[in-house]
Design a protein around this motif. Structure first.
Motif, mmCIF file in Angstrom:
data_model
loop_
_atom_site.group_PDB
_atom_site.id
_atom_site.type_symbol
_atom_site.label_atom_id
_atom_site.label_comp_id
_atom_site.label_asym_id
_atom_site.label_seq_id
_atom_site.Cartn_x
_atom_site.Cartn_y
_atom_site.Cartn_z
ATOM 1 N N ASP A 1 0.851 -1.193 0.000
ATOM 2 C CA ASP A 1 0.000 0.000 0.000
ATOM 3 C C ASP A 1 0.887 1.243 0.000
ATOM 4 N N LEU A 2 0.512 2.243 -0.787
ATOM 5 C CA LEU A 2 1.327 3.444 -0.917
ATOM 6 C C LEU A 2 1.556 4.119 0.430
ATOM 7 N N ASP A 3 0.488 4.293 1.243
ATOM 8 C CA ASP A 3 0.630 4.990 2.516
ATOM 9 C C ASP A 3 1.536 4.232 3.485
ATOM 10 N N LYS A 4 1.436 2.887 3.471
ATOM 11 C CA LYS A 4 2.277 2.096 4.371
ATOM 12 C C LYS A 4 3.737 2.081 3.906
ATOM 13 N N ALA A 5 3.930 2.068 2.592
ATOM 14 C CA ALA A 5 5.296 2.143 2.069
ATOM 15 C C ALA A 5 5.927 3.480 2.412
ATOM 16 N N LEU A 6 5.124 4.561 2.298
ATOM 17 C CA LEU A 6 5.627 5.892 2.672
ATOM 18 C C LEU A 6 6.038 5.918 4.130
ATOM 19 N N ASN B 1 -8.735 4.749 -2.063
ATOM 20 C CA ASN B 1 -7.950 4.797 -3.288
ATOM 21 C C ASN B 1 -8.788 5.280 -4.476
ATOM 22 N N MET B 2 -10.039 4.897 -4.505
ATOM 23 C CA MET B 2 -11.013 5.377 -5.486
ATOM 24 C C MET B 2 -10.513 5.219 -6.927
ATOM 25 N N GLY B 3 -10.099 3.975 -7.249
ATOM 26 C CA GLY B 3 -9.672 3.702 -8.619
ATOM 27 C C GLY B 3 -8.409 4.431 -9.027
ATOM 28 N N GLY B 4 -7.574 4.787 -8.083
ATOM 29 C CA GLY B 4 -6.315 5.458 -8.398
ATOM 30 C C GLY B 4 -6.346 6.954 -8.171
#
Length: 818
Positions: free
Chosen positions: A674-679, A741-744
């Protein structure tokens, strides 16, 4: 009788020596344009690599010793420029004196050899580009390596000489990259056999770029930049050009001597050219192949030596001996492995339009119950009806040459697969098995001819139509759990008869096991139980996985990473003779060897030792990490010929499990993509690193997607893995938010907010992590399961196992799971 021989080395020198032995009164003149008339051409790479220590050992005969012993007029630095066949004389030029003169002859022998190919690639004449064909070339390369102590080299071409040069430069501590325009090394071999070598490049951590041609060489300071067709640019201190040779027929063509479609001098069975009293031997001749009857070339020392002896006898005694041609038996040492071929491969038979069948045997170099047996892969090709043996290929660690010679003897005599069955070999447990791998290949081939089973190549197995096939794994349930194909059904071979109702009769049955033997047994049961479309995977899962894996090893070297592994000290080597508990972990993959250590350490007393033998490449680092964590002592460790050996001394009772002083180090397990967790992971990691803390990030399962390259090389994968990968993010650029995320749209908004607040993008955070020395480890086991290869991951990422992570965690006071 006056003989003039043009060219020395194998063909010319052998002809001259035999002539003198059978005709003491003949006048013999040998003209060689270089300074050496007889040298060990095949030994040149090993002198550069330091295996052969003394240069003089390469010189079989000096001009002086050869001339004195055989009473031959040896003229070095002397080139024959023209042949006047009508008047039987030659024009000769001495490059030292500048003199030009003529000599008459009764019989003339051409031994021109072959010359390296140098295609018109921009920059190919750069001073740091070398070819290797003779002693002078060797001296230039050796002097450059000795004087400049280069860190890196690129070998262009992966034939025999190219691979031998790569091995010897690697042995000297040079970081080697091999570039090959074809899709495989050793292009005369079949691809599934060459695949065994491609995977070995990965084990040896040597870069390999396949299916990629050189477009340009560009000077870059003291280095060379090599631009490839794929767009990749490589750098190195020097380049070895080894893209092949061609027959040197310039003199023959000027004299009107006929040359053939393969570019060589055409000779008949007595080695006569198209011009009377002119003969030819060696790399420059073209002769019908014993199997196909079509023109062929043989750039090999063995045939050249044999030709010289036959020709000398024919010139003195008349045409009594016929040359039978060469089947191209060749062998090479490739790092710790050995690979060889004799006769014709499947693809050569396909090109020749000959019907064929083939089979693959996985077997030990000697009896499995005798210590030290190593696996080899042996393939034979044969006529599908008569069984005539067409070719053989062998790749392994030990005993490859012995099996190749056995196969070559049968092929050269026009023998068949039944001759393989009857071959009588020297047998004792340290040397072979009662049923040698070559015998077994003959048995397999007969079974195929009789229709007892249908073989299936790794590539046909991989490209199967899943809706029309039933894949049957006949290994044990334990093996199946460790590793299996997604669409396979596991029914152990010993249970087949009790589970026939689980196997459909309206589909093709594709059977596989580890190496092919159990698959054959299962195939015979099913065929006799009324199943007609039954196929057995040739070579088993082992050969198949190597064949369909990514073949290149597209790694780049960085100067700061140059580490030359030292050899074990004599003190350490002596420990391998200590009588201790023997632990055989060969064949086990991570974490198997480590679990084996944990199990067997309980069998010995404190202060006692166990000697562990493993073949998993990651074990070399894992065993050190395991000892550091558990408090046991790693006494010695070595790696040779594919085997990793370690001596471990059990800790004293008072030591217990070693508890390391927990300092300020930090470790993170990155499980999510997940982007937020990777950040969050990289914000914490970079923050800790900026405070001077040692940080380790262990990426496992979905976390591997965070550290993928945006521009990845092409990697061939099996269908299921490809489909799985398509469902995953291709790089950090494609990660999604865990919520909203809403489809990106959500991830795009997040990136915009970060930019507005001057927060680095994730990709820049990853770059900073590498710049600050954060140890990013990708879990090897997760990579295997997820179908992710090393080539797809960012260059700073290291590959490791659980033991690597645990060692770092033991020294940390913060350990986060994200």
């Amino acid at each position: 009788m006056k003989y003039i021989i043009v060219g020395g080395v194998a063909g010319g020198a052998t002809t001259a020596a035999r002539l003198r032995r059978v005709d003491e009164e003949a006048e013999i003149i040998m003209c060689e344009k270089g300074p050496h008339i007889s040298y060990a051409n095949c030994g040149l790479p090993y002198y550069i690599g330091g295996v052969i220590k003394e240069r003089d050992k390469l010189l079989v005969q000096t001009p002086e010793s050869f001339g004195s012993r055989f009473n031959i007029d040896v003229r070095i630095h002397t080139e024959v420029k023209d042949i006047d066949a009508t008047n039987k004389k030659v024009k000769i030029y001495n490059s030292r004196t500048g003199e030009t003169y003529y000599e008459t002859y009764n019989k003339l022998v051409l031994s021109p050899g072959a010359s390296p190919m140098r295609p018109p690639i921009p920059g190919i004449d750069s001073p740091n580009i070398f070819t290797l064909r003779n002693v002078q070339d060797t001296d230039r390369i050796k002097a450059f390596v000795d004087d400049n102590e280069p860190h890196s080299a690129i070998v262009i071409g992966a034939g025999f000489i190219g691979l031998e040069m790569a091995e010897n430069l690697h042995r000297r501590g040079v970081k080697v990259t091999v570039v090959e325009a074809a899709e495989q090394v050793m292009n005369m071999m079949d691809p599934e056999m060459a695949a065994q070598l491609h995977q070995h490049f990965k084990e040896m951590e040597v870069a390999l770029y396949l299916d990629d041609a050189v477009k340009e060489f560009t000077p870059d300071g003291h280095q060379l930049k090599v631009s490839l067709g794929s767009g990749k640019k490589l750098k190195a201190d020097f380049v070895i050009l080894s893209i092949g040779v061609k027959p040197d027929t310039r003199l023959a063509q000027k004299a009107g001597i006929e040359t053939g479609e393969r570019g060589g001098i055409i000779v008949n069975e007595y080695l006569e050219t198209s011009v009377k009293d002119i003969y030819a031997v060696g790399d420059g001749i073209e002769f019908p192949h014993p199997v196909t009857g079509k023109p062929s070339l043989a750039f090999l020392a063995g045939p050249a030596n044999k030709q010289g002896r036959i020709l000398a006898d024919n010139m003195v005694y008349g045409n009594l001996r016929k040359y039978q041609g060469s089947i191209g038996t060749a062998i090479a040492k490739v790092f710790d492995k050995t690979a060889g071929i004799t006769g014709l491969s499947d693809k050569a038979l396909e090109a020749a339009g000959l019907p064929y069948q083939s089979t693959i045997v996985n077997a030990g170099s000697h009896a499995g119950y005798y210590p030290g047996a190593m696996q080899m892969v042996l393939k034979v090709s044969f006529h599908p009806e008569t069984g005539r043996l067409y070719g053989g290929q062998v790749v392994g660690y030990k005993g490859v040459d012995k099996r190749l010679d056995m196969l070559a003897a049968v092929i050269k005599k026009g023998g068949d697969i039944y001759d393989l069955q009857e071959l009588e070999h020297a047998y004792a447990p340290p040397f072979s098995s009662a049923k040698d791998p070559v015998n077994q290949a003959g048995f397999n081939a007969e079974n195929i001819i009789k229709g007892l089973f249908k073989p299936l190549s790794p590539y046909k197995f991989h490209s199967r139509e899943k809706e029309n096939t039933f894949v049957l794994d006949v290994r044990t349930p334990e093996e199946f759990q460790l590793d299996h194909l997604d669409d396979a059904t596991n029914i152990e071979v010993d249970s087949i008869r009790d589970n026939l109702d689980r196997i459909p009769k309206d589909k093709k049955i594709y059977i596989y096991c580890g190496v092919g033997l159990r698959g054959y047994v299962a195939a015979r049961i099913l065929r006799q139980k009324g199943f007609n479309e039954v196929y057995n995977l040739s070579g088993g899962l082992k050969v198949c996985k190597d064949a369909i894996a990514e073949q290149s090893n597209r790694i780049s070297y960085h100067e700061e990473l140059y580490v030359h592994e030292s050899e074990p000290t004599e003190h350490a080597k002596n420990h391998f003779n200590v009588k201790t508990l023997e632990v055989d972990a060969c064949g086990l993959q991570c974490p198997g060897p480590i679990l084996k250590l944990k199990e067997d350490i309980a069998k010995i007393q404190p202060g006692e030792r166990m000697r562990v033998l493993a073949t998993d490449a990651g074990f070399y680092k894992d065993v050190e990490s395991w000892c550091n964590v558990t408090g046991n002592r790693l006494v010695a460790r070595s790696r040779e010929n594919g085997e990793i050996r370690a001596i471990i001394e059990k800790a004293q009772p008072t030591e217990g499990v070693k508890v390391m002083n927990q300092g300020g180090n930090k470790t993170l397990i990155v499980f999510s993509d997940d982007l937020d967790k990777a950040l969050a992971s990289f914000v914490i990691a970079n923050g800790a690193a900026s405070m001077g803390k040692k940080v380790t990030m262990f990426f496992t399962f979905w976390g591997l997607n965070v550290i993928k390259k945006q521009e990845k090389p092409r990697v061939k994968k099996e269908f299921t893995v490809s489909m799985l990968n398509k469902l995953m993010p291709t790089s950090a650029k494609k990660l999604k938010l865990s919520n909203m995320n809403m489809g990106g749209i959500g991830s795009k908004m997040m990136r915009q907010r970060m930019k507005a607040k001057n927060v680095d993008a994730l990709e820049r955070m990853i770059d900073k992590a590498a710049e600050m020395g954060i140890n990013m480890i990708a879990c090897q086991m997760s990579m295997d399961i997820m179908g992710v290869t090393k080539e797809e991951l960012l260059d700073p990422v290291n590959i490791g196992g659980v033991a690597n992570y645990l060692e770092e965690a033991e020294q940390s006071n913060v350990n986060l799971f994200v």
